[in-house]
Scaffold this motif. Structure first.
Motif: not given
Length: 337
Positions: A213-238
């Motif tokens: 873990v590194r120091p600092g912080s960040f904001d998650v994009p509004q309405a970000f959906d981790p499940v949708a992001a993972v599914q989309d990433g897997l579908a786009r895997t070469p």
């Protein structure tokens, strides 16, 4: 419960009786050799049980003063929920560290339950079967999983050592957005500022060798959906094959046969269709483009047949050959006496 697990728990039961137990005495009571007794004592230490080694002529093992497993007060429904949850986690391959962790936890729980309830739950677990096969997914290390969970919750950057699917190892600092369990594996969805393209990345946790873990912080994009992001990433895997189709069906119908982790689906405007072959009649469903990346093509023709909608194969040409072969076999089977 395996024989070794049962004997480790039997060792704990003996030690909870109080006093110091010599190694020869424990070996005789457990029916094992003295070396195995020492190994079992080591297992208890790894599980957090404070086993003390006493040196000397009358030495052996004892529990730290005042230690005893507390009674576990659960209703029948609560005990059933916990045990089935452990069993489900083990069958899906999501238990961190190893399947032995889930087995050990279940054994501890069954040991401290009232005997009548324990017998009933054991009967269920010994006689129940499942239609879905057990998955052999690779679970991540416990420290990796829990560390990333805390970092995602508190929005701290993490540095990870990651091995990609080509075997390349790299160190990178990412912003963890969320964790997703999918098909027997854990995935991290995260921003990778070092990549410089602003895209969200998907990382398999079992490929993360270390994290800090590194120091600092960040904001998650509004309405970000981790499940949708993972599914989309897997579908786009070469993969070996990049399949592109047009299907005359709405997205919802296509999704019933091609879920998000298998394909990307997008509705096409009317101007994107080929009027020579794709002319819509009034009131007919429009077209959608389907993209599939796959190592093998043999499974796709049967899915297209199950869609039961007109389709156009844009690429690859090998898929057209497989679809025609399936159509010929179905025609032959349907014509047989």
């Amino acid at each position: 419960m395996t024989t070794s697990t049962a004997r480790v728990l039997a060792l704990l039961e003996i030690l909870q009786g109080g006093g110091t137990r010599t190694v020869p005495d424990l070996a005789a009571r457990l029916g094992v050799d003295e070396r195995t007794v020492r190994r079992y004592a080591g297992h208890l230490l790894e599980l957090g049980v404070p086993v003390e080694s006493v040196r000397g002529r009358y030495g052996g093992y004892r529990l730290a003063p005042g230690y005893r497993m507390p009674p576990l007060m659960l209703t029948d429904e609560e005990a059933l929920a916990v045990l089935l949850g452990l069993l489900a986690a083990r069958r899906t391959g999501l238990v961190p560290a190893s399947a032995a962790a889930g087995e050990s936890a279940a054994a501890k729980l069954r040991r401290v339950l009232p005997k009548p309830l324990g017998r009933r739950l054991s009967a269920l677990l010994d006689t129940a079967d499942f239609t879905a096969p057990a998955r052999s997914g690779t679970a991540p290390g416990t420290d990796i999983l829990l560390g990333l969970a805390e970092a995602a919750l508190h929005r701290h950057p993490v540095e990870i050592t990651y091995t990609d699917r080509q075997g390349r190892v790299s160190d990178r600092t990412v912003l963890p957005y969320g964790l997703v369990a999918h098909s027997g594996r854990w995935y991290l969805t995260a921003a990778d500022p070092g990549a410089g393209d602003g895209e969200t990345r998907t990382f398999r946790l079992d490929r993360i060798a270390a994290m800090t873990v590194r120091p600092g912080s960040f904001d998650v994009p509004q309405a970000f959906d981790p499940v949708a992001a993972v599914q989309d990433g897997l579908a786009r895997t070469p993969w070996t094959h990049d399949v592109s189709l047009r299907v005359r069906a709405d997205v919802r119908h296509i999704r019933t046969h091609l879920p998000a982790h298998l394909a990307t689906v997008s509705a096409l405007p009317d101007t994107d269709t080929d009027t020579d072959t794709d002319t819509d009649t009034e009131g007919q469903t429009g077209w959608a483009r389907v993209r599939i990346r796959a190592e093998r093509l043999e499974w796709i023709p049967s899915v297209l047949a199950a869609l039961d909608r007109p389709f156009v194969i844009e690429r690859p040409t090998e898929l057209r050959t497989l679809v025609r072969a399936l159509a010929d076999r179905l025609h032959e089977h349907a014509s047989a006496d």
